[in-house]
Motif scaffolding. Structure first.
Motif, PDB file in Angstrom:
ATOM      1  N   VAL A 169       9.463  -4.333   6.119  1.00 37.13           N
ATOM      2  CA  VAL A 169      10.869  -4.320   5.714  1.00 37.13           C
ATOM      3  C   VAL A 169      11.068  -3.384   4.523  1.00 37.13           C
ATOM      4  O   VAL A 169      11.985  -2.550   4.508  1.00 37.13           O
ATOM      5  CB  VAL A 169      11.347  -5.746   5.370  1.00 37.13           C
ATOM      6  CG1 VAL A 169      12.726  -5.707   4.707  1.00 37.13           C
ATOM      7  CG2 VAL A 169      11.387  -6.613   6.625  1.00 37.13           C
ATOM      8  N   LEU A 170      10.204  -3.499   3.513  1.00 40.00           N
ATOM      9  CA  LEU A 170      10.308  -2.637   2.333  1.00 40.00           C
ATOM     10  C   LEU A 170      10.127  -1.170   2.705  1.00 40.00           C
ATOM     11  O   LEU A 170      10.806  -0.284   2.177  1.00 40.00           O
ATOM     12  CB  LEU A 170       9.263  -3.038   1.293  1.00 40.00           C
ATOM     13  CG  LEU A 170       9.511  -4.352   0.549  1.00 40.00           C
ATOM     14  CD1 LEU A 170       8.300  -4.705  -0.309  1.00 40.00           C
ATOM     15  CD2 LEU A 170      10.755  -4.260  -0.310  1.00 40.00           C
ATOM     16  N   LEU A 171       9.225  -0.909   3.624  1.00 40.03           N
ATOM     17  CA  LEU A 171       8.947   0.467   4.036  1.00 40.03           C
ATOM     18  C   LEU A 171      10.156   1.085   4.741  1.00 40.03           C
ATOM     19  O   LEU A 171      10.526   2.235   4.477  1.00 40.03           O
ATOM     20  CB  LEU A 171       7.733   0.478   4.967  1.00 40.03           C
ATOM     21  CG  LEU A 171       6.984   1.796   5.138  1.00 40.03           C
ATOM     22  CD1 LEU A 171       6.469   2.298   3.807  1.00 40.03           C
ATOM     23  CD2 LEU A 171       5.839   1.604   6.124  1.00 40.03           C
ATOM     24  N   VAL A 172      10.772   0.320   5.626  1.00 43.02           N
ATOM     25  CA  VAL A 172      11.945   0.813   6.359  1.00 43.02           C
ATOM     26  C   VAL A 172      13.084   1.109   5.391  1.00 43.02           C
ATOM     27  O   VAL A 172      13.764   2.144   5.505  1.00 43.02           O
ATOM     28  CB  VAL A 172      12.378  -0.216   7.420  1.00 43.02           C
ATOM     29  CG1 VAL A 172      13.754   0.159   7.986  1.00 43.02           C
ATOM     30  CG2 VAL A 172      11.356  -0.283   8.548  1.00 43.02           C
ATOM     31  N   ILE A 173      13.309   0.217   4.426  1.00 36.96           N
ATOM     32  CA  ILE A 173      14.369   0.438   3.434  1.00 36.96           C
ATOM     33  C   ILE A 173      14.103   1.711   2.635  1.00 36.96           C
ATOM     34  O   ILE A 173      15.001   2.533   2.408  1.00 36.96           O
ATOM     35  CB  ILE A 173      14.474  -0.779   2.486  1.00 36.96           C
ATOM     36  CG1 ILE A 173      14.984  -2.008   3.248  1.00 36.96           C
ATOM     37  CG2 ILE A 173      15.399  -0.476   1.303  1.00 36.96           C
ATOM     38  CD1 ILE A 173      14.937  -3.291   2.443  1.00 36.96           C
ATOM     39  N   SER A 174      12.860   1.907   2.192  1.00 40.31           N
ATOM     40  CA  SER A 174      12.503   3.085   1.411  1.00 40.31           C
ATOM     41  C   SER A 174      12.692   4.362   2.218  1.00 40.31           C
ATOM     42  O   SER A 174      13.225   5.362   1.708  1.00 40.31           O
ATOM     43  CB  SER A 174      11.052   2.974   0.930  1.00 40.31           C
ATOM     44  OG  SER A 174      10.662   4.132   0.221  1.00 40.31           O
ATOM     45  N   LEU A 175      12.285   4.365   3.483  1.00 40.32           N
ATOM     46  CA  LEU A 175      12.438   5.552   4.323  1.00 40.32           C
ATOM     47  C   LEU A 175      13.919   5.859   4.571  1.00 40.32           C
ATOM     48  O   LEU A 175      14.324   7.025   4.603  1.00 40.32           O
ATOM     49  CB  LEU A 175      11.700   5.347   5.655  1.00 40.32           C
ATOM     50  CG  LEU A 175      10.170   5.320   5.579  1.00 40.32           C
ATOM     51  CD1 LEU A 175       9.578   4.979   6.945  1.00 40.32           C
ATOM     52  CD2 LEU A 175       9.616   6.641   5.090  1.00 40.32           C
ATOM     53  N   MET A 245       1.503   4.683   6.957  1.00 42.57           N
ATOM     54  CA  MET A 245       1.188   4.854   5.538  1.00 42.57           C
ATOM     55  C   MET A 245       1.169   6.338   5.151  1.00 42.57           C
ATOM     56  O   MET A 245       1.704   6.729   4.110  1.00 42.57           O
ATOM     57  CB  MET A 245      -0.176   4.226   5.222  1.00 42.57           C
ATOM     58  CG  MET A 245      -0.231   2.718   5.304  1.00 42.57           C
ATOM     59  SD  MET A 245       0.780   1.892   4.057  1.00 42.57           S
ATOM     60  CE  MET A 245       2.268   1.555   5.015  1.00 42.57           C
ATOM     61  N   ILE A 246       0.564   7.158   5.995  1.00 45.25           N
ATOM     62  CA  ILE A 246       0.510   8.595   5.723  1.00 45.25           C
ATOM     63  C   ILE A 246       1.915   9.194   5.699  1.00 45.25           C
ATOM     64  O   ILE A 246       2.297   9.928   4.771  1.00 45.25           O
ATOM     65  CB  ILE A 246      -0.350   9.314   6.789  1.00 45.25           C
ATOM     66  CG1 ILE A 246      -1.846   8.967   6.613  1.00 45.25           C
ATOM     67  CG2 ILE A 246      -0.145  10.824   6.723  1.00 45.25           C
ATOM     68  CD1 ILE A 246      -2.496   9.588   5.402  1.00 45.25           C
ATOM     69  N   ILE A 247       2.712   8.863   6.716  1.00 44.35           N
ATOM     70  CA  ILE A 247       4.055   9.434   6.820  1.00 44.35           C
ATOM     71  C   ILE A 247       4.962   8.935   5.695  1.00 44.35           C
ATOM     72  O   ILE A 247       5.741   9.699   5.110  1.00 44.35           O
ATOM     73  CB  ILE A 247       4.664   9.117   8.198  1.00 44.35           C
ATOM     74  CG1 ILE A 247       3.911   9.906   9.281  1.00 44.35           C
ATOM     75  CG2 ILE A 247       6.154   9.462   8.231  1.00 44.35           C
ATOM     76  CD1 ILE A 247       4.300   9.554  10.695  1.00 44.35           C
ATOM     77  N   ALA A 248       4.841   7.644   5.358  1.00 41.46           N
ATOM     78  CA  ALA A 248       5.671   7.094   4.283  1.00 41.46           C
ATOM     79  C   ALA A 248       5.357   7.777   2.954  1.00 41.46           C
ATOM     80  O   ALA A 248       6.267   8.124   2.187  1.00 41.46           O
ATOM     81  CB  ALA A 248       5.444   5.592   4.176  1.00 41.46           C
ATOM     82  N   GLY A 249       4.062   7.971   2.673  1.00 38.63           N
ATOM     83  CA  GLY A 249       3.676   8.646   1.437  1.00 38.63           C
ATOM     84  C   GLY A 249       4.141  10.093   1.416  1.00 38.63           C
ATOM     85  O   GLY A 249       4.639  10.587   0.396  1.00 38.63           O
ATOM     86  N   ALA A 250       4.001  10.774   2.559  1.00 40.80           N
ATOM     87  CA  ALA A 250       4.417  12.175   2.642  1.00 40.80           C
ATOM     88  C   ALA A 250       5.933  12.316   2.586  1.00 40.80           C
ATOM     89  O   ALA A 250       6.461  13.261   1.992  1.00 40.80           O
ATOM     90  CB  ALA A 250       3.887  12.779   3.941  1.00 40.80           C
ATOM     91  N   TYR A 251       6.635  11.382   3.190  1.00 39.38           N
ATOM     92  CA  TYR A 251       8.094  11.396   3.219  1.00 39.38           C
ATOM     93  C   TYR A 251       8.654  11.407   1.798  1.00 39.38           C
ATOM     94  O   TYR A 251       9.512  12.216   1.448  1.00 39.38           O
ATOM     95  CB  TYR A 251       8.567  10.135   3.946  1.00 39.38           C
ATOM     96  CG  TYR A 251       9.849  10.275   4.727  1.00 39.38           C
ATOM     97  CD1 TYR A 251       9.824  10.735   6.032  1.00 39.38           C
ATOM     98  CD2 TYR A 251      11.068   9.920   4.175  1.00 39.38           C
ATOM     99  CE1 TYR A 251      10.995  10.846   6.775  1.00 39.38           C
ATOM    100  CE2 TYR A 251      12.243  10.020   4.902  1.00 39.38           C
ATOM    101  CZ  TYR A 251      12.196  10.483   6.206  1.00 39.38           C
ATOM    102  OH  TYR A 251      13.354  10.598   6.929  1.00 39.38           O
TER     103      TYR A 251
END
Length: 422
Positions: A169-175, A245-251
């Motif tokens: 959930v946190l990841l989707v909100i951040s993206l 994890m890779i895409i979220a960090g790179a995003y």
């Protein structure tokens, strides 16, 4: 303590059929394992060097290779009921397997130290605490994170079932916030990289970031109810989970030019969410990491006292954290990309070629002290990986597997030519 008690986690023997788990349990545990802050940091480094399209290619290729690697080892683990350190007895010998125990144990305790230092340093910064609390917090988290690993598979499973949905959930909100701040997809695609990195190095970084974890994911895929469950859960955890994890960090790095995922969350106005994300993210990996160390330690010492080894590992990891492990992440990742993958290459060659895809039961087998085919193949793979200008982990796996097959056949030829003993 008996090796066959239900709560022993079978540190020195095959997992029996009655203790096997289904797809949901195995998948969510591996998903929680791959949700790791260091992977997001690695993604951030890649995001600073590539445009979004090239970044996606690097992430897909690197994580697909990682997922396939984990899936093949997972298939072997499920069929045999053994983890990588126990498989090492077959491909390296009774004494020779201590090499893989030390290497795998060292990598996991290194990760544990990095994660312990990270949570303490970042919490002090985010919450505005006194820097004098950094070292005490390292001690607190160093021993606190090992609680679920101390319990065993059940503890790891329970934590993952709670933490993984919350982190998603946190990841989707951040993206979503990052896409909005970039001006939508068009704005994201228009961002130009500020640093440079070759695609080969990027794939190596993606693959190498968690290849040590993939090599030891057999600690859980050996609990899988079938080969299908092991393969699917490995792909789910390492291709999808690690890929996210890779895409979220790179995003975040592309949008905010900031490779630190925690700093990105703060920039997005999610300071408390950053604390929650960091805590859950690290805990779900830290407990798996120290569990891996305990598995390697039990095989090294030939003891079934897994809980004791877990506590000892937590103490060593805490000491390394206090000694400054936080600053050594990138050199550590490069080292892992060279020395760990060849172990998996030897295991796969030994199982599918040397044992024709079927291990005998450990208790019924008399193994040599050293399997020189496996040890020499590992040395060749590690050396070639270290010297390779290409994707080092893949080179290490391929060379180790090929050299093992060649040496295995050479040993058979030399054995056939030797004069019969009286």
């Amino acid at each position: 303590m008996s090796l066959t008690t239900p709560d022993s986690d079978y540190p020195l023997s095959e997992v029996p059929s009655g203790a096997r788990k289904g797809l949901l349990s195995t998948s969510i545990l591996l998903f929680g394992f791959t949700f790791f802050t260091a992977t997001m940091f690695a993604g951030g480094k890649i995001g600073m060097a590539f445009d979004f399209t090239t970044l996606l290619w690097a992430a897909v290729i690197g994580n697909l290779l990682l997922g396939l690697y984990a899936a093949v080892l997972g298939l072997i683990a499920s069929r045999s009921g053994l983890n990588s350190v126990l498989m090492g007895r077959f491909c390296f010998g009774e004494v020779g397997s201590k090499l893989s125990d030390i290497l795998l144990g060292f990598t996991q305790i290194g990760w544990y130290a990095w994660g312990t230092a990270t949570i303490a340093i970042v919490l002090v910064k985010l919450l505005g605490l006194s820097e004098s609390l950094t070292l005490p917090l390292m001690v607190l988290f160093g021993f606190g994170f090992c609680i679920t690993a101390f319990i065993g598979y059940k503890g790891l499973d329970l934590l993952s079932r709670v933490a993984v949905p919350a982190m998603l959930v946190l990841l989707v909100i951040s993206l979503w916030l990052a896409t909005r701040d970039a001006g939508g997809l068009a704005g994201l695609l228009a961002v130009q990289p500020k640093e440079s990195m070759s695609l080969s190095v990027a794939i190596t970084l993606v693959f190498g970031t968690f290849v040590s974890g993939a090599t030891q994911a057999t600690n859980w895929t050996r609990f899988a109810r079938s080969g299908r469950v092991a393969v699917l859960s490995s792909l789910f955890g390492f291709f999808i989970g690690n890929g996210l994890m890779i895409i979220a960090g790179a995003y975040g790095a592309i949008v905010y030019q900031q490779p630190d995922v925690v700093e990105v969350l703060v920039l997005q106005g999610l300071s408390m969410a950053a604390v929650v994300m960091l805590f859950l993210n690290l805990w779900t990996t830290q407990d798996n990491t120290i569990y891996n160390f305990a598995a390697a330690g039990c095989n090294l010492l030939r003891t079934d006292r897994r809980k004791t080894v877990t506590l000892v590992g937590a103490a060593i990891g805490t000491l390394l954290a206090l000694g400054g492990m936080y600053e050594l992440l990138i050199p550590f990742l490069i080292l892992l990309g060279s020395i760990i993958p060849p172990i998996g290459g030897v295991i796969m060659a030994d199982y599918f070629y040397g044992h024709r895809a079927r291990y005998p039961r450990l208790a019924d087998t008399s193994l040599p002290a050293f399997n020189w085919c496996g040890l020499l193949a590992y040395a060749a793979g590690a050396l070639c990986a270290y010297l390779s200008p290409w994707v080092a982990p893949l080179v290490g796996i391929a060379v180790a597997a090929l050299v093992y097959v060649v040496l295995f056949e050479l040993r058979k030829v030399l054995g056939a030519r030797s004069p019969a003993r009286a």
